[in-house]
Design an enzyme around this catalytic site. Structure first.
Site, PDB file in Angstrom:
ATOM      1  N   ARG A  47       0.846  -1.196   0.000  1.00 49.29           N
ATOM      2  CA  ARG A  47       0.000   0.000   0.000  1.00 49.29           C
ATOM      3  C   ARG A  47       0.878   1.242   0.000  1.00 49.29           C
ATOM      4  O   ARG A  47       0.606   2.225  -0.689  1.00 49.29           O
ATOM      5  CB  ARG A  47      -0.954   0.015   1.202  1.00 49.29           C
ATOM      6  CG  ARG A  47      -1.688   1.357   1.334  1.00 49.29           C
ATOM      7  CD  ARG A  47      -2.800   1.341   2.373  1.00 49.29           C
ATOM      8  NE  ARG A  47      -2.479   0.637   3.586  1.00 49.29           N
ATOM      9  CZ  ARG A  47      -1.674   1.125   4.560  1.00 49.29           C
ATOM     10  NH1 ARG A  47      -1.100   2.302   4.429  1.00 49.29           N
ATOM     11  NH2 ARG A  47      -1.451   0.414   5.651  1.00 49.29           N
ATOM     12  N   TYR A  99     -16.583  16.504 -16.151  1.00 47.53           N
ATOM     13  CA  TYR A  99     -16.993  15.106 -16.060  1.00 47.53           C
ATOM     14  C   TYR A  99     -18.005  14.921 -14.932  1.00 47.53           C
ATOM     15  O   TYR A  99     -17.821  15.421 -13.821  1.00 47.53           O
ATOM     16  CB  TYR A  99     -15.748  14.244 -15.831  1.00 47.53           C
ATOM     17  CG  TYR A  99     -16.028  12.813 -15.468  1.00 47.53           C
ATOM     18  CD1 TYR A  99     -16.880  12.023 -16.245  1.00 47.53           C
ATOM     19  CD2 TYR A  99     -15.437  12.233 -14.354  1.00 47.53           C
ATOM     20  CE1 TYR A  99     -17.136  10.707 -15.909  1.00 47.53           C
ATOM     21  CE2 TYR A  99     -15.682  10.916 -14.012  1.00 47.53           C
ATOM     22  CZ  TYR A  99     -16.537  10.157 -14.790  1.00 47.53           C
ATOM     23  OH  TYR A  99     -16.785   8.854 -14.447  1.00 47.53           O
ATOM     24  N   ASP A 171      -7.169  18.800 -14.935  1.00 47.97           N
ATOM     25  CA  ASP A 171      -7.503  17.464 -15.432  1.00 47.97           C
ATOM     26  C   ASP A 171      -7.065  17.427 -16.893  1.00 47.97           C
ATOM     27  O   ASP A 171      -7.669  18.055 -17.758  1.00 47.97           O
ATOM     28  CB  ASP A 171      -9.009  17.223 -15.296  1.00 47.97           C
ATOM     29  CG  ASP A 171      -9.436  15.836 -15.766  1.00 47.97           C
ATOM     30  OD1 ASP A 171      -8.688  15.214 -16.550  1.00 47.97           O
ATOM     31  OD2 ASP A 171     -10.533  15.390 -15.374  1.00 47.97           O
ATOM     32  N   LYS A 196      -8.063   6.086 -19.433  1.00 45.39           N
ATOM     33  CA  LYS A 196      -8.356   6.545 -20.788  1.00 45.39           C
ATOM     34  C   LYS A 196      -7.125   6.415 -21.697  1.00 45.39           C
ATOM     35  O   LYS A 196      -6.688   5.313 -21.976  1.00 45.39           O
ATOM     36  CB  LYS A 196      -8.898   7.974 -20.728  1.00 45.39           C
ATOM     37  CG  LYS A 196      -9.954   8.221 -19.646  1.00 45.39           C
ATOM     38  CD  LYS A 196     -11.157   7.299 -19.725  1.00 45.39           C
ATOM     39  CE  LYS A 196     -12.344   7.723 -18.886  1.00 45.39           C
ATOM     40  NZ  LYS A 196     -12.152   7.708 -17.431  1.00 45.39           N
TER      41      LYS A 196
END
Length: 380
Positions: A47, A99, A171, A196
């Site tokens: 982690r 978005y 973004d 993406k």
């Protein structure tokens, strides 16, 4: 290194020191042996850090001209980490056309923790100053925006953020570092939905943050570790592999996107085409200055804003797949009002142009003749 070389070699060791592997190995492990308490080789628990993820994070920093990269389990997990830099009572100025998942996270989660969001038009960046108060801590920019393809002047936003000592996050999912590098234009944080274009093959969900400032990076690394929304090593491996072809994929996405935009604008059954490469597109000049090309994303509406006609088109497509997401090698079509932006109230959606007849295309890298023929038969 130039960009095309950095996608393959940026931030990477020449070969893996263990056996000479050309690709970073997938370290599918949770923990690491220690010779004495604290005596390890840089990794304790996956982690907190994993060698495969670390290789990706170095590569992410390289291609965005940053110093520090962070990989997360999704794009929204990356955005979540940025907002966790804030405190109750802080305010955020966000793009109003963004978005739907970002809007949902901001309004349905973080507003409940006392953070206030202003959703404003940023086509003219000076509009941002009308909303800045002493409580403003972050400006959140998407450019090109999803799905209206609005272009926001990153340098102008950066000048405002510096003037008021406010963080600027961009973004960069639609553009990718192939087309623009917000850190070079003054942004503090770059965010990607690596699901993406960075991954590029519709087979992995991941998010990324890249920064230059060490103090900011340390805060984000702490949040990444404390909140635990990390990606697994297999996903890190897949995105590393995807980035190696980002430059050649993006070149074809841009070529095909241009051809599709020009076909649609000439079709008498189509009302509007939103693509920043058109000279009459609002802020086209800014796009020309801050982007190297115009990308493979575009949106369009049917003549007379005909909802039924839009649904018929997306249902009749054969090569374009009707589905969520974008940025893969295959072409995708979406209906934002009922899919990606359904979480935004209808009245708010339509104020920004997301009407019921709007169709969004993620233009893939297939033969352009096949894609245009598919649109022709679907539009009728």
């Amino acid at each position: 290194m130039k960009f095309n070389t950095k996608t393959i070699h940026g931030g990477q060791e020449d070969v893996d020191p263990a056996y000479g592997s050309v690709m970073p190995p997938i370290y599918q492990t949770t923990t690491y042996a220690q010779t004495t308490p604290g005596g390890h080789k840089g990794f304790e628990y996956s982690r907190s850090g994993n060698p495969t993820r670390a290789a990706l994070e170095k590569n992410l920093a390289s291609i965005e001209n940053g110093k520090y990269g962070l990989a997360f389990g999704s794009g929204l997990a990356a955005i979540d980490a940025v907002i966790k830099l804030l405190q109750p009572g802080d305010e955020v100025i966000s793009t109003n056309n963004l978005y739907g998942g970002s809007y949902r996270l901001f309004t349905k989660i973080f507003e409940g923790f006392g953070i206030k969001f202003h959703f404003v038009g940023m086509d003219n960046a000076t509009n941002i100053e009308n909303y800045i108060t002493d409580k403003t801590k972050l400006i959140w920019v998407e450019t090109p925006t999803n799905p209206m393809m609005n272009i926001i002047d990153i340098k102008a936003c950066a000048a405002i953020s510096k003037k008021y000592n406010v963080l600027l996050a961009v973004d960069n999912t639609f553009a990718t570092p192939y087309l623009q590098n917000p850190l070079d234009m003054g942004a503090d944080i770059v965010m990607h939905s690596a699901t993406k274009y960075l991954g590029g093959h519709s087979d992995v969900v991941m998010g990324a943050l890249i920064v230059k400032d060490k103090t900011l990076a340390d805060k984000l690394y702490f949040i990444q570790n404390a909140s635990g929304a990390i990606c697994g090593p297999q996903d890190a491996f897949l995105v590393l592999r995807g980035i190696k072809t980002l430059h050649i994929r993006m070149q074809r996405h841009c070529e095909n996107g241009k051809a599709i935009a020009e076909y649609l604008i000439s079709n008498p059954k189509i009302e509007n085409v939103y693509w920043p490469g058109f000279k009459d597109h609002p802020n086209h000049q800014i796009a020309k200055e801050q982007m190297r090309d115009y990308g493979g994303m575009l949106s369009f509406t049917t003549k007379g804003n005909n909802y039924k006609e839009a649904i018929k088109i997306v249902e009749n497509l054969k090569i374009f797949t009707l589905g969520e997401s974008l940025g893969g090698v295959e072409s995708l079509a979406g209906h934002p009002a009922s899919m990606t932006h359904a979480s935004i109230p209808k009245a708010d959606r339509e104020k920004t142009g997301v009407v019921d007849s709007l169709i969004r295309l993620s233009v893939g890298i297939e033969d352009i003749e096949d894609l245009i023929d598919d649109l022709k038969q679907a539009i009728g």
